[in-house]
Design an enzyme around this catalytic site. Structure first.
Site, PDB file in Angstrom:
ATOM      1  N   ASP A   1      -8.650 120.368  14.233  1.00 36.42           N
ATOM      2  CA  ASP A   1      -7.294 120.404  14.771  1.00 36.42           C
ATOM      3  C   ASP A   1      -7.181 119.288  15.804  1.00 36.42           C
ATOM      4  OD1 ASP A   1      -4.870 120.890  15.928  1.00 36.42           O
ATOM      5  OD2 ASP A   1      -5.299 122.962  16.526  1.00 36.42           O
TER       6      ASP A   1
ATOM      7  N   TRP B   1       2.674 114.839  11.340  1.00 41.28           N
ATOM      8  CA  TRP B   1       3.862 115.653  11.064  1.00 41.28           C
ATOM      9  C   TRP B   1       4.765 114.770  10.216  1.00 41.28           C
ATOM     10  CZ3 TRP B   1       5.917 120.346  13.552  1.00 41.28           C
ATOM     11  CH2 TRP B   1       7.228 120.640  13.179  1.00 41.28           C
ATOM     12  N   THR B   2       5.048 115.157   8.983  1.00 38.38           N
ATOM     13  CA  THR B   2       5.830 114.317   8.072  1.00 38.38           C
ATOM     14  C   THR B   2       7.153 114.940   7.655  1.00 38.38           C
ATOM     15  OG1 THR B   2       4.635 115.220   6.169  1.00 38.38           O
ATOM     16  CG2 THR B   2       3.777 113.184   7.148  1.00 38.38           C
TER      17      THR B   2
ATOM     18  N   GLY C   1      -4.119 115.637   2.896  1.00 38.27           N
ATOM     19  CA  GLY C   1      -2.795 115.100   2.623  1.00 38.27           C
ATOM     20  C   GLY C   1      -2.793 114.056   1.528  1.00 38.27           C
ATOM     21  N   MET C   2      -1.598 113.598   1.184  1.00 33.81           N
ATOM     22  CA  MET C   2      -1.425 112.666   0.071  1.00 33.81           C
ATOM     23  C   MET C   2      -2.210 111.372   0.289  1.00 33.81           C
ATOM     24  SD  MET C   2       2.141 111.501  -1.753  1.00 33.81           S
ATOM     25  CE  MET C   2       2.945 111.105  -0.209  1.00 33.81           C
TER      26      MET C   2
ATOM     27  N   TRP D   1       8.267 105.156   1.987  1.00 40.01           N
ATOM     28  CA  TRP D   1       8.634 105.796   0.714  1.00 40.01           C
ATOM     29  C   TRP D   1       7.395 106.110  -0.146  1.00 40.01           C
ATOM     30  CZ3 TRP D   1      13.802 103.738  -1.723  1.00 40.01           C
ATOM     31  CH2 TRP D   1      14.792 103.674  -0.748  1.00 40.01           C
TER      32      TRP D   1
ATOM     33  N   TYR E   1      11.652 112.129  14.082  1.00 41.33           N
ATOM     34  CA  TYR E   1      10.420 111.754  13.398  1.00 41.33           C
ATOM     35  C   TYR E   1      10.036 110.317  13.738  1.00 41.33           C
ATOM     36  CZ  TYR E   1       7.451 110.100   9.569  1.00 41.33           C
ATOM     37  OH  TYR E   1       6.442 109.526   8.844  1.00 41.33           O
TER      38      TYR E   1
END
Length: 285
Positions: free
Chosen positions: A36, A61-62, A10-11, A149, A125
């Site tokens: 996992d 989970w984004t 991920g980022m 952000w 979320y």
């Protein structure tokens, strides 16, 4: 030190892995394909085998809007899996770094939210991320690092979308009634490393670039950096852009320096964006 990073594709996971490796740390970077987090026995075996000094759980989970209709699935990864990881880390005395979000707040404040402000998420979320926070704190397992952000060289973000749309549309309308703090993953990764190295007490820590703006203000800054006319970006309201998940109108996070002595506030969001810009454009070209 040996770091175990989950969600390493991920980022934030990619950025944190790169920064740690550049600093000479030993990094075990695991993607979802490698581990996992919903497979509890596998998680237990992996932590035991890796014997890390620190665990950073960058898996999450984004998809904010999708969580509205799939809250149980989001809760499984953002809440229950975090609880298992927190229990494992607490039992082994391994500090856990758990990134979280400004969306745990309702957005009704008129001044930045301190770390101990009451939480009241507006959307699914936010509720699932708050469940993960509570699991870490209940276990006494480590650091809950709230940020906001996010943008970076890897993965989708608002900044990357604005770069793409600048090439596709003559004008854009962007909401100007949601205030927050754009945060570069590079600065966040450095703050996470510094937080762990500082030996600061476990608990909630806010980690965002300083200052505040709206999505409209951020879009105009992106256009200016592209050498485009910022007036091509037009302001609008959230009412004109209905989304499945409600967003907080004001989710600026305060940073209490007493929680992590020796760590100054992160630099202003505009300075961070300018510093990140060459890397971002090179990655997206």
């Amino acid at each position: 030190m040996r770091w175990l990073i989950t969600g390493a594709a991920g980022m934030l996971g990619r950025e944190l892995s790169a920064r740690l490796q550049a600093a000479g740390a030993e990094v075990v970077a695991l993607t979802r394909a490698d581990l996992d987090l919903l497979d509890e026995p596998a998680v237990r075996r992996t932590v035991a085998a890796c014997a890390p000094d620190v665990v950073a759980n960058c898996a999450a989970w984004t998809a904010v809007d999708d969580a509205e209709t799939a809250e149980e699935a989001a809760l499984a990864i953002n809440g229950r899996a975090v609880a298992v990881l927190a229990e494992i880390c607490a039992a082994r005395g391994i500090p856990l770094v758990q990134p979280s979000t400004d969306y745990v707040f309702p957005g009704t404040a008129t001044a930045p939210y301190p770390e101990d402000a009451p939480t009241a998420p507006l959307n699914a979320y936010g509720r699932t991320k708050l469940a993960g926070e509570r699991a870490v704190l209940a276990a006494g397992a480590g650091y809950v690092v709230r940020t906001a952000w996010l943008y970076g060289a890897h993965g989708p973000s608002f900044v990357r979308t604005m770069v793409r749309l600048s090439r596709e549309r003559e004008t854009l309308t962007v909401v100007d009634d949601q205030r927050g703090q754009p945060t570069w993953t590079g600065d966040l990764a450095e703050r996470i490393i510094a937080l762990v190295d500082s030996g600061a007490p476990f608990g909630v820590h806010h980690a965002t670039n300083s200052g505040e703006t709206t999505w409209y203000g951020l879009a105009r800054e992106v256009f200016a950096l592209l050498g485009e006319d910022p007036d091509r970006v037009r302001p609008t309201t959230s009412e004109n852009f209905p989304r499945p998940a409600a967003r907080p109108a004001y989710s600026v996070l305060a940073q209490d320096p007493a929680r992590a002595p020796g760590l100054p506030p992160m630099r202003h969001w505009r300075k961070a964006l300018h510093a990140a810009w060459p890397e971002l454009i090179a990655a997206w070209s």
